[in-house]
Design an enzyme around this catalytic site. Structure first.
Site, mmCIF file in Angstrom:
data_model
loop_
_atom_site.group_PDB
_atom_site.id
_atom_site.type_symbol
_atom_site.label_atom_id
_atom_site.label_comp_id
_atom_site.label_asym_id
_atom_site.label_seq_id
_atom_site.Cartn_x
_atom_site.Cartn_y
_atom_site.Cartn_z
ATOM 1 N N ARG A 1 13.237 -6.422 27.120
ATOM 2 C CA ARG A 1 11.821 -6.215 26.816
ATOM 3 C C ARG A 1 11.562 -4.807 26.252
ATOM 4 O O ARG A 1 10.807 -4.634 25.294
ATOM 5 C CB ARG A 1 10.988 -6.420 28.086
ATOM 6 C CG ARG A 1 9.496 -6.318 27.926
ATOM 7 C CD ARG A 1 8.896 -7.524 27.205
ATOM 8 N NE ARG A 1 8.722 -7.319 25.788
ATOM 9 C CZ ARG A 1 8.914 -8.252 24.868
ATOM 10 N NH1 ARG A 1 9.290 -9.463 25.208
ATOM 11 N NH2 ARG A 1 8.755 -7.968 23.595
ATOM 12 N N LYS B 1 -3.264 9.437 13.043
ATOM 13 C CA LYS B 1 -3.783 8.418 13.974
ATOM 14 C C LYS B 1 -2.638 7.551 14.483
ATOM 15 O O LYS B 1 -2.592 6.338 14.256
ATOM 16 C CB LYS B 1 -4.849 7.587 13.262
ATOM 17 C CG LYS B 1 -6.069 8.406 12.862
ATOM 18 C CD LYS B 1 -7.126 7.587 12.155
ATOM 19 C CE LYS B 1 -8.309 8.473 11.768
ATOM 20 N NZ LYS B 1 -9.338 7.751 10.996
ATOM 21 N N LYS C 1 -11.182 19.466 7.577
ATOM 22 C CA LYS C 1 -11.958 18.231 7.647
ATOM 23 C C LYS C 1 -13.434 18.548 7.869
ATOM 24 O O LYS C 1 -13.820 19.720 8.012
ATOM 25 C CB LYS C 1 -11.405 17.340 8.754
ATOM 26 C CG LYS C 1 -9.939 16.952 8.491
ATOM 27 C CD LYS C 1 -9.391 15.995 9.511
ATOM 28 C CE LYS C 1 -10.123 14.678 9.514
ATOM 29 N NZ LYS C 1 -9.397 13.563 8.909
ATOM 30 N N GLU D 1 -11.278 18.121 2.884
ATOM 31 C CA GLU D 1 -11.932 16.806 2.829
ATOM 32 C C GLU D 1 -13.334 16.998 2.289
ATOM 33 O O GLU D 1 -14.051 17.906 2.730
ATOM 34 C CB GLU D 1 -11.973 16.233 4.248
ATOM 35 C CG GLU D 1 -12.700 14.921 4.400
ATOM 36 C CD GLU D 1 -12.768 14.487 5.867
ATOM 37 O OE1 GLU D 1 -11.703 14.347 6.504
ATOM 38 O OE2 GLU D 1 -13.887 14.344 6.388
ATOM 39 N N ASP E 1 -13.436 11.398 1.110
ATOM 40 C CA ASP E 1 -13.596 10.640 2.339
ATOM 41 C C ASP E 1 -14.621 9.529 2.164
ATOM 42 O O ASP E 1 -15.806 9.791 1.940
ATOM 43 C CB ASP E 1 -14.040 11.578 3.472
ATOM 44 C CG ASP E 1 -14.077 10.851 4.800
ATOM 45 O OD1 ASP E 1 -13.160 10.059 5.068
ATOM 46 O OD2 ASP E 1 -15.043 11.078 5.558
#
Lengths: 288, 288, 288, 288, 288, 288
Positions: free
Chosen positions: E98, E134, E166, E196, E217
């Protein structure tokens, strides 16, 4: 079988504890190129447990050490039995000796005690002896393994493995019936639901709640007999009966005769004396 | 005092072992907002050791738990004595109970046994009781601490702390004299040089080599007396005399009377039975 | 010899630091199947230390790398000496190069400096050079090893190995005599008791307290001579004399001539410049 | 700012190294309830770096210690300047002193050296001083931080941060042009592509390949001037020029005057001597 | 290639999670000496990724297991394709199954999705597909590797690898121009500076500030076209254009046709469904 | 409730992954003393899960950050809902944002999917939805927690929690009957015994062996109905029936109507798409 990464982590931590700062004595007194053979010998009768850990401790220090188990895991041996042999640099054997023995003596100590408990079960009875969660912090996996090697069984592994509603849970939940009902609704379907009871009256409540296992906590023998009677008389449902608290070698036979299914003992792991194992070094011409 | 990062690492590992997969029973049976108070109570007479670890286990789970030690570290208490109190979410108390107790019972068990050994030293004698490196893998620091709390002394901490030339080193080094000489040349000047001897003849060699400490391994009492005599008669140098091997409560007095300086016992840590401590939960309106 | 689990932990941490996110350059520029041989070469004269760590770094990345030490640990080599050779996938050699060198250069740097200190000891004197606990956080074991490889000695390993009563302890304990007395009562019998003194007056107190070792902290040479004189004149007891503080190559000879037993220097570990070692890659048909 | 979990991990490891076995001296000589204040004082001029780590070391041992930074990170202070103050249990201060100082002295040592390099840059020039990946294994983050505190810049953090094609990559890739081309195709678009050249001929290749940064490895000053000239004369593209290898304080001015953009030096981290900082303890009535 | 110590750490942690308490089922039902062969088989079409991790999981449990990859990393295979084979003790194969599959399915799932994105790029366009930060906590390195195996590119590895300003940085810095200016002064020279922008007006500011990369963006397609036009019309400077936010398979072609350089998608790692891979066991006489 | 040491370990590892090398952008662009407030906002409808982990990530970076959960764990919220708020140093919020969101989005993604599955259960049926062991390596505890928060149930936690005899175990054990018999003899009495069957014929064997739970692996609906019929017709014993394999939202209702007890789905954890959550920063005068 214990997972190797677990063993290595335990062994490395123990070696670090004993050896992080180098081994003053071996480095000072023994030449780097001296070879030797070391032998683990039982000084008293014992049940062998932990040969893999014992041998692995030396391999972690030096992968070129040659190791050999000379006694099978779980075997009952007499004083004088040779259990394991390791061969390699004398410094490595000296540096690993104590760490390797600390594991071996503890594990064999637990297996030896477990075996005594199991052998106290009278023929013809069907109870099993189990451990508890009263294990040494950090060593649960190897202690539970030693219990199995000794011939006893394990109880649940940890708080996430199965439901065991104990006295304090009952206090916090507001009673046995309510606790069992909530457990059945929320626990994994793979887990039986066990509840600890402190009296025959509580046993009746647990039976009515259809607890899968009932643990009789510190019951007198007479009450144990009555508990077995009530369970057998209960209609349409037959939980397992477990006894815990104050288990001694002497009580095991009477509890098994009474018809108990499970006898659990914390002393198996928290108070087993270490087995007596020596490590004897000999200078040796090592042959491949 | 034990370093906090050490305690936290030990506790976190133990909590992970018991609780990584969540606490099925508490989560199923007890509401998240139920508050409670838990009390650790001695069920038999014991020497208190490990209150800080016991209490810290709950704090690691939930920093908002309020904790309080009610008995001083090292105090001998009677059965029934209340040792510690914790207050907070019932689920937290239930989840931490076993882990906290596993530490507390082990540490108090060792301290209790050490105290018995120390109290067996006759008045007017000057021997000290010490532990050995036969500790539980991973728990050496807290077990040595428990020995001190019990009133005994620690031997060297690990292989890098001091020189102790044991039987196997002597084999590998080619004799006591040579081993002591090499140790003196290479060991840190802060370390005394101890050598283990198995006979009076070996003692004479160790004396001649000016070992700072001589450990008499498994000597009969008569030989212990003779060893003390020879050491006292030796000119210009007075090593410490240590006895090890098969130390029992009964032998302590006679060894101390014989004039031994140090009595070391592995059983203090590897075979001390756990102290019996209960944890009783009560629902409670918590007041700040 | 350093314990392998310790080395592996140090190396893995360093590799993670440099390589956790993959090696962009090697992966982009070099084919996965390109083989190469890398050679570690001294660019300046140095004392070799850390070959095992250097080689192990590549083995941790890829166990199929073949490694070879070409210079003995502790050997003083000239510029241009070839120290180690590794053969395997070029990507592996490139990814491990910096980490392996960072260890090798630091360890050889310390060994080289230690050797210079040791060689400054005049023939016929008996002082030893030692390190201190002023080591790089996390690297104490390998730095102390490098000190030994350089020919110097180690001081105590850590706070749990031996007693060293320093200025701040004396402040907190309320004086030298009281501190020594308490230390003797409580410290392990395997540890000598060392006390740091800041003046000849304090030396007299330490002598009277029978400290096993007295460290003269930042003493002028004249005071060092006087200290040696007082120690030799003291009746019935002869402690070791250690000098610390502001040790330079130039002062070593005069301190040794003065009759000092131990000269300890933090600079050995906290300020040793890295040794200059290059790593040269060559494409190569690898033969087994 | 350094991430707190990183600091704590580094500190805990260092405390474990020095203190796992308890602090024999403090525990023996100092009462558990004695309070004290400790002051970190510069013994020589230095650039302050690492106050947060210094103070945090004590907090990890005992969260109730009160800590205070008295000098700003990056400030150049004279000998005698008081840098930090901690107040709490004397035993805690004594146990943490060495570990806290080992970090503080190393970090301030690097910041102090970096400051000297930066101050060697002549007014009117635009070069920046940077570190390299030649950092102490395990301490890269705090050493790079110290470089920044000293006023210098960081080079790429690790092998996964940016492309730097060095001599050995060129060997393995089969030439500069091919290596740059492959890097451009595969590297993250956020990374500039740097290539190390060993000669003016290689510089021409790197220019033709449009490397974003060219590092001149161990160039003579005359060649550095010629390199700057060629780069400025190159049409339609202007890479950054970096110089590395054998950077000394003396060479910085001439390199900056020559028009170099980046001067990188491994010595900033691998050979910076520790700053001299003392820790003075005083008994003190602690006021909240 | 992923660093072996990283793989081992990830695998050991996963094995510990699944297996720390032993494998009840395998130990109860299967003899310790039963041998078997296990085969990993694709149940649906997929891009193979993670064979090394899959196989290593079994080797960590038992170094004597024999492992073999039967499909190349990055190969697109049909349902039914045999990917890997392992042979050894049946208990070992069952215990590792597993954990090994959990890695393999996740990595192949990401590689499969990345491949679909890459294949959606129209011929003749030059955009690259990249991941983002992410990623799954703790698994970034292997997920980024899977992205590369799928044929896509990696964005910067972490916050220390490159500059990406950002929306929230712009808020905190007080505007794009100021943020870019500060970044250029302080960031490593190896890092490009990306900013960004949320509108065409912000794009103009970023262009004026000479940001090396501009990320659009959540731009509508018409605005993307206009952005490309403005960038191409800008004099003397040509930043890279990246698009992020709401990337779907369908949009990739139109974005690439529009002239975008980089298309970054968090879904590649945070929402890729696991690939469907089975593990089939057969009893087998194992031949070397 | 998840144990705090577990959360901290997961968070620290993730922060290390993203931030070990410092946060270039925040450090370059934002002043150290700038304060800000950050808000986590749902961008699409979702079930909230992981607020404690989200908030804790910032606290680990800086204990002085103030955190607040604004939505209850398990609540279904609409797009635009404000879930959490953190206030403190802008640099800290920026550095922690991605790590905190990576946990939050994954956990909420799983809870959201689990909720959809649970809501697909028709009223009046009694099946429960459970997860499997197909979890992300290293994140099992928080993923299982998310399943519970979504309203579904957990299956067994790991290989040591309960017995589940799967196809490969049956191969290795030599048949269902033999496997169940061995499991009953050796497994902890707290664990039910579950066996996976691939056909109705195997179901009959499992019934005859009195398996406590039978898992129907990839059964067609008609066979599911027949299985329920056979189980209900079986005399004197009523195992639980579980269905696994290819579970889709659409099939849940029909399986529940058929009378199945447990529906287990690996997709709940291995293929749940991340929930869409934004983090919006605002400069703010922070009030205590």
């Amino acid at each position: 079988m214990l997972p190797l990464p677990l063993l290595d982590a335990l062994i490395d931590r123990a070696l670090d504890e004993d050896l992080a700062a180098s081994d003053l004595t071996s480095e000072a007194c023994v030449d780097a190129t001296t070879d030797a053979t070391g032998t683990a010998v039982a000084r008293k009768p014992l049940v062998v447990c932990g040969t893999a850990v014992f041998l692995r401790a030396f391999e972690r220090l030096d992968p070129s050490v040659r190791v050999e188990a000379l006694a099978a895991e779980g075997m009952a041996v007499a004083a004088g039995a040779v259990l394991c042999r390791v061969a390699g640099r004398a410094r490595v054997l000296l540096s690993g000796e104590r760490t390797a023995l600390n594991f071996f003596q503890r594990m064999s100590g637990i297996a030896t005690l477990a075996r005594r408990y199991v052998e106290a079960l009278p023929p013809g009875t069907s109870a099993r002896i189990t451990d508890t969660r009263k294990t040494t912090p950090g060593l649960r996996a190897i202690e539970r393994y030693a219990v199995r090697v000794g011939g006893a069984h394990n109880h649940r592994d940890n708080l996430g493995s199965a439901i065991l509603i104990k006295d304090n849970h009952i206090v916090a939940a507001g009673g046995i019936a309510r606790a069992v009902e909530r457990a059945r609704a929320r626990a994994p379907h793979t887990s039986r639901i066990e509840v600890e009871v402190a009296s025959l009256a509580e046993l009746d409540v647990a039976l009515a709640a259809h607890a899968d296992i009932v643990m009789l906590d510190n019951f007198e023998l007479a009450d144990v007999h009555e508990a077995v009677r009530r369970v057998r008389a209960f209609q349409g449902f037959r939980p397992l009966l477990e006894v815990s608290g104050g288990i001694t070698l002497e009580r095991i036979a009477e509890l098994a005769h009474a018809g108990i299914d499970v006898i659990s003992s914390g002393a198996l792991t928290h108070s087993a004396p270490a087995a007596d194992i020596a490590f004897d070094l000999a200078l040796a011409v090592l042959t491949p």
